[in-house]
Design a protein around this motif. Structure first.
Motif, PDB file in Angstrom:
ATOM      1  N   GLY A 453       0.684  -1.312   0.117  1.00 36.44           N
ATOM      2  CA  GLY A 453      -0.062  -0.108   0.150  1.00 36.44           C
ATOM      3  C   GLY A 453       0.865   1.156   0.173  1.00 36.44           C
ATOM      4  N   GLY A 454       2.174   1.179  -0.517  1.00 40.99           N
ATOM      5  CA  GLY A 454       2.804   2.278  -0.668  1.00 40.99           C
ATOM      6  C   GLY A 454       2.768   3.179  -1.748  1.00 40.99           C
ATOM      7  N   SER A 455       3.436   4.355  -1.987  1.00 37.31           N
ATOM      8  CA  SER A 455       3.368   5.028  -3.202  1.00 37.31           C
ATOM      9  C   SER A 455       4.913   4.878  -3.972  1.00 37.31           C
ATOM     10  CB  SER A 455       3.057   6.695  -2.703  1.00 37.31           C
ATOM     11  OG  SER A 455       3.301   7.583  -3.965  1.00 37.31           O
ATOM     12  N   ILE A 456       4.494   4.990  -5.208  1.00 35.62           N
ATOM     13  CA  ILE A 456       5.745   4.935  -6.077  1.00 35.62           C
ATOM     14  C   ILE A 456       6.637   6.261  -5.951  1.00 35.62           C
ATOM     15  CG2 ILE A 456       4.720   2.939  -7.385  1.00 35.62           C
ATOM     16  CD1 ILE A 456       4.641   4.904  -9.681  1.00 35.62           C
ATOM     17  N   SER A 457       5.901   7.282  -5.782  1.00 34.14           N
ATOM     18  CA  SER A 457       6.525   8.590  -5.933  1.00 34.14           C
ATOM     19  C   SER A 457       6.152   9.265  -4.551  1.00 34.14           C
ATOM     20  CB  SER A 457       6.320   9.428  -6.970  1.00 34.14           C
ATOM     21  OG  SER A 457       7.095  10.680  -6.976  1.00 34.14           O
ATOM     22  N   ALA A 458       7.148   9.502  -3.517  1.00 29.12           N
ATOM     23  CA  ALA A 458       6.829  10.125  -2.224  1.00 29.12           C
ATOM     24  C   ALA A 458       7.099  11.741  -2.444  1.00 29.12           C
ATOM     25  CB  ALA A 458       7.923   9.769  -1.242  1.00 29.12           C
ATOM     26  N   GLU A 459       7.737  12.211  -3.163  1.00 33.40           N
ATOM     27  CA  GLU A 459       8.167  13.506  -3.252  1.00 33.40           C
ATOM     28  C   GLU A 459       8.908  14.224  -4.505  1.00 33.40           C
ATOM     29  OE1 GLU A 459      10.646  14.855  -0.018  1.00 33.40           O
ATOM     30  OE2 GLU A 459      12.477  13.831  -0.697  1.00 33.40           O
ATOM     31  N   HIS A 460       9.321  13.308  -5.352  1.00 27.41           N
ATOM     32  CA  HIS A 460      10.144  13.707  -6.682  1.00 27.41           C
ATOM     33  C   HIS A 460       8.941  13.816  -7.808  1.00 27.41           C
ATOM     34  CE1 HIS A 460      13.855  11.959  -4.982  1.00 27.41           C
ATOM     35  NE2 HIS A 460      13.724  13.333  -4.593  1.00 27.41           N
ATOM     36  N   GLY A 461       7.820  13.118  -7.671  1.00 30.29           N
ATOM     37  CA  GLY A 461       6.954  13.244  -8.711  1.00 30.29           C
ATOM     38  C   GLY A 461       7.037  12.161  -9.875  1.00 30.29           C
ATOM     39  N   ILE A 462       6.184  12.287 -10.692  1.00 38.10           N
ATOM     40  CA  ILE A 462       6.203  10.928 -11.917  1.00 38.10           C
ATOM     41  C   ILE A 462       7.236  11.470 -12.802  1.00 38.10           C
ATOM     42  CG2 ILE A 462       4.662   9.826 -13.409  1.00 38.10           C
ATOM     43  CD1 ILE A 462       4.395   9.142 -10.472  1.00 38.10           C
ATOM     44  N   GLY A 463       6.981  12.544 -13.426  1.00 38.88           N
ATOM     45  CA  GLY A 463       7.958  12.987 -14.391  1.00 38.88           C
ATOM     46  C   GLY A 463       8.163  12.006 -15.749  1.00 38.88           C
ATOM     47  N   PHE A 464       9.133  12.135 -16.501  1.00 38.61           N
ATOM     48  CA  PHE A 464       9.388  11.111 -17.543  1.00 38.61           C
ATOM     49  C   PHE A 464       9.492   9.814 -17.252  1.00 38.61           C
ATOM     50  CE2 PHE A 464      12.499   9.150 -20.381  1.00 38.61           C
ATOM     51  CZ  PHE A 464      11.769   9.295 -21.518  1.00 38.61           C
ATOM     52  N   ARG A 465       9.984   9.559 -16.150  1.00 40.28           N
ATOM     53  CA  ARG A 465      10.471   7.890 -15.672  1.00 40.28           C
ATOM     54  C   ARG A 465       9.681   7.048 -15.219  1.00 40.28           C
ATOM     55  NH1 ARG A 465      15.796   7.193 -14.145  1.00 40.28           N
ATOM     56  NH2 ARG A 465      15.078   5.043 -14.235  1.00 40.28           N
TER      57      ARG A 465
END
Length: 506
Positions: A453-465
Motif C-alpha cells: 500500500g505504498g506510493s511509487i513517488s513520495a516527493e520527486h513526482g512522476i516526471g518522464f521516468r
C-alpha cells in the motif's frame, strides 16, 4: 557517550551539494528517446519564423539557440535524461509567458517548463525538441506580510534566496531541500516537493496560500490569494501543485512562512538496528512532541559512500544505522529539558549507542552536509538508479533488504530518508547503465511498493521516468479523471508532454 553542546539560535546556510555533482564530468548521457525507446508525438516543428516571433516578444539575449548554450538545459543534474531541444526561452514576466504559450498552442509547438532543473525523474528536461521555458529570470519577491507570514514571489526565485530573505524578517520557508541553492519555488510547487521538515511544517498543499498560473492557451489563472481560509468554490490552486507543469505553468506563488525558531538543536546518533530506529522515533514523538522538526535515517552504506566520495569526517564512530534529529522551539530552557529527557531514555534503553547534540552553527552545518550529500555521493561510483517511495513504517527498510538479495556484487544498494513521513530514498549503484538491470529493477520495485500500500513517488513526482508505473499508485478511475483534466486544460497536449500521464490507461 553523547556530547551535549549549548543550544543557540541558528541561521544555518547549507552547502549546496547539488552544485558539487551537477555536470561534474564531461560525459553526455544517451538521448532519452533512444534510451527509453519513446516515439515523438505529432507536434509542430520549430522554424526560423517561430524564433523570430519569440525574439519579438523577448529580447534577443533571452532566446538561446546556440547548441553550446542550449545543452545544459537539455540534461538533468544526475545525467540520466537528455533532450534534443534547440531553443531556450527566458521570460521575465507573466505576460511574456502568456504570449509564448498562446503562440505555441496555436502552432502545436511543445513546451518543457523548467526551474532549477534539480529533479530526479526527468520531468524538467525535454525528451525530444520541446522548447525549454526557463524561469530563472522571473525571480522577484513581490511582497511579504511580517504579521501573517505570507510571502508572494515569482516562480523563478531560488529557495535558499527566499529563505535568507524571510529570515531577515524573523521567518523561515516551510520547505528545506538539499537542492535549496539551485531549485526554484515554482518547480517546488509544480512537483509538490517534500524535503527535510515536512514532519513539522507539512507539504506544499498546506503551505501554498495561492498562485498564478498560465494555461496552455495563454490564459492567466489568478488564484494569487494570501488568505489562510478561502472556502469559495473549487480549490483550483491544488490542480497546479504537483501536476509538474502538465496542466499549466506556475508563474507566481503565495506561501505561508512559519516563524523563525528561537531555539534549534541537532542530534546525530548511532543506532544498532532499524527496529531501534523506529523505537527511537516513537520516543521522539512522545518526548519531544511539538518541537520535533525532522527525523532522518541513513544506513551505514549511505553514510560510508558519502564520507568516501566527498572526503568528509564522521563526527561519531561507525554504526549500522544513523539518525539525524532536529528540534525547532521558542524556549531554550524548555527545549533543553525535553531533549535531555529524550536522550536519557534513549541511552538507558540502548536505542542510542553514541552521538552528538549541538546547536553550534558550524557543527550543525557539517552534520547536515553529510545527510544532504548522500543524493550526490553515488554519482561518482557509477550509474545510479534512484527510487523515491513512501512505505508503511513497519515495512520502511524491508525493501532495501529485498533488493540486496536480488542484486549481487558489483551492485550496491542503500537506503536513507525521512522516517517522519514514511519516505525512503533507495539508491542502486551499478558500474554502468544497462537495460537488463533496468528490467530487473522495474517494475519489480514498484510491485513490491504496491503490495504494502505504498506510493511509487513520495516527493520527486512522476516526471518522464514513471508514467508507465503510475497505475501502481493510482487506479483506473483516478487516471481517467486525470486524463480528462489534462484534455480540458491542455487539449493539444503541448505542456510537458511524455510526463506524468501514461499514453494508455491500463
Amino acid at each position: 557517550m553523547i556530547k551535549l553542546i549549548t543550544i543557540l539560535t541558528s541561521n544555518v546556510k547549507r552547502i549546496n551539494v547539488f552544485s558539487q555533482a551537477k555536470y561534474s564530468t564531461t560525459f553526455l548521457p544517451q538521448f532519452s528517446s533512444e534510451k527509453y525507446d519513446v516515439k515523438r508525438k505529432k507536434f509542430g516543428v520549430l522554424n526560423s519564423t517561430d524564433v523570430d516571433y519569440f525574439k519579438s516578444v523577448l529580447s534577443e539575449d533571452r532566446v538561446l539557440t546556440e547548441e553550446s548554450d542550449v545543452l545544459p538545459f537539455n540534461i538533468d543534474w544526475i545525467k540520466n535524461c537528455r533532450g534534443q531541444s534547440q531553443l531556450v526561452l527566458k521570460p521575465k514576466t507573466t505576460e511574456e509567458v502568456s504570449q509564448i504559450l498562446s503562440y505555441c498552442n496555436e502552432k502545436h509547438l511543445a513546451i518543457c517548463p523548467q526551474g532549477g532543473n534539480t529533479g530526479l525523474v526527468g520531468g524538467s528536461v525535454p525528451v525530444f525538441d520541446e522548447i525549454v521555458l526557463n524561469f530563472g529570470l522571473m525571480n522577484n519577491i513581490i511582497s511579504l506580510d511580517d504579521i501573517s507570514g505570507a510571502l508572494v514571489c515569482e516562480a523563478g526565485c531560488v529557495l535558499e534566496n527566499l529563505d535568507n530573505y524571510v529570515r531577515d524578517h524573523n521567518l523561515i520557508m516551510p520547505l528545506d531541500l538539499g537542492a535549496k541553492g539551485s531549485c526554484q519555488i515554482g518547480g517546488n510547487v509544480s512537483t509538490n516537493a517534500g524535503g527535510l521538515r515536512l514532519l513539522r511544517y507539512g507539504n506544499l498543499h498546506g503551505s501554498v496560500l495561492g498562485l498564478e498560473a498560465v494555461k496552455a492557451d495563454g490564459t492567466v489563472v489568478n488564484c494569487l490569494r494570501t488568505l489562510k481560509k478561502d472556502n469559495t468554490g473549487y480549490h483550483l490552486k491544488h490542480l497546479f501543485i504537483g501536476s509538474e507543469g502538465t496542466l499549466g505553468v506556475v508563474t507566481k506563488v503565495a506561501i505561508h512562512c512559519p516563524v523563525l525558531p528561537k531555539s534549534v538543536s541537532l542530534g546525530y546518533f548511532g543506532v544498532e538496528s532499524f527496529e531501534n530506529v523506529l523505537k527511537l522515533y516513537q520516543n521522539a514523538k512522545s518526548s519531544l512532541g511539538e518541537i520535533l522538526s525532522a527525523f532522518e535515517m541513513a544506513d551505514n552504506d549511505s553514510i560510508s559512500a558519502t564520507l568516501d566520495s566527498f572526503k568528509l569526517a564522521n563526527p561519531i564512530a561507525e554504526y549500522p544505522f544513523y539518525v539525524l534529529l532536529e528540534t525547532h522551539g521558542s524556549n531554550e530552557a524548555h527545549d533543553n529539558e525535553k531533549l535531555s529527557r529524550f536522550l536519557t531514555q534513549g541511552m538507558e534503553r540502548g536505542l542510542i549507542l553514541d552521538g552528538t547534540v549541538t546547536s553550534e552553527l558550524t557543527k550543525m552545518k557539517n552534520i547536515w552536509h553529510i545527510r544532504e550529500s548522500i543524493a550526490g555521493a553515488g554519482l561518482a561510483g557509477g550509474y545510479v538508479f534512484k527510487y523515491d517511495v513512501s512505505l508503511p513504517l513497519s515495512r520502511y527498510y524491508a525493501l532495501v533488504h529485498t533488493l540486496r538479495e536480488r542484486f549481487s556484487h558489483p551492485a550496491r544498494v542503500y537506503g536513507y530518508g525521512h522516517v517522519g513521513d514514511g519516505n525512503i530514498h533507495i539508491n542502486v549503484i551499478v558500474p554502468e547503465y544497462s537495460k537488463e538491470i533496468t528490467a530487473k529493477l522495474e517494475p519489480f520495485i514498484f510491485e513490491e511498493v504496491a503490495k504494502v500500500g505504498g506510493s511509487i513517488s513520495a516527493e520527486h513526482g512522476i516526471g518522464f521516468r514513471k508514467p508507465q508505473f503510475i497505475h501502481y499508485s493510482k487506479d483506473k478511475t483516478a487516471l481517467n479523471l486525470m486524463k480528462d483534466l489534462k484534455k480540458s486544460m491542455d487539449p493539444n497536449g503541448i505542456l510537458n508532454p511524455y510526463k506524468v500521464l501514461p499514453d494508455v490507461v491500463t
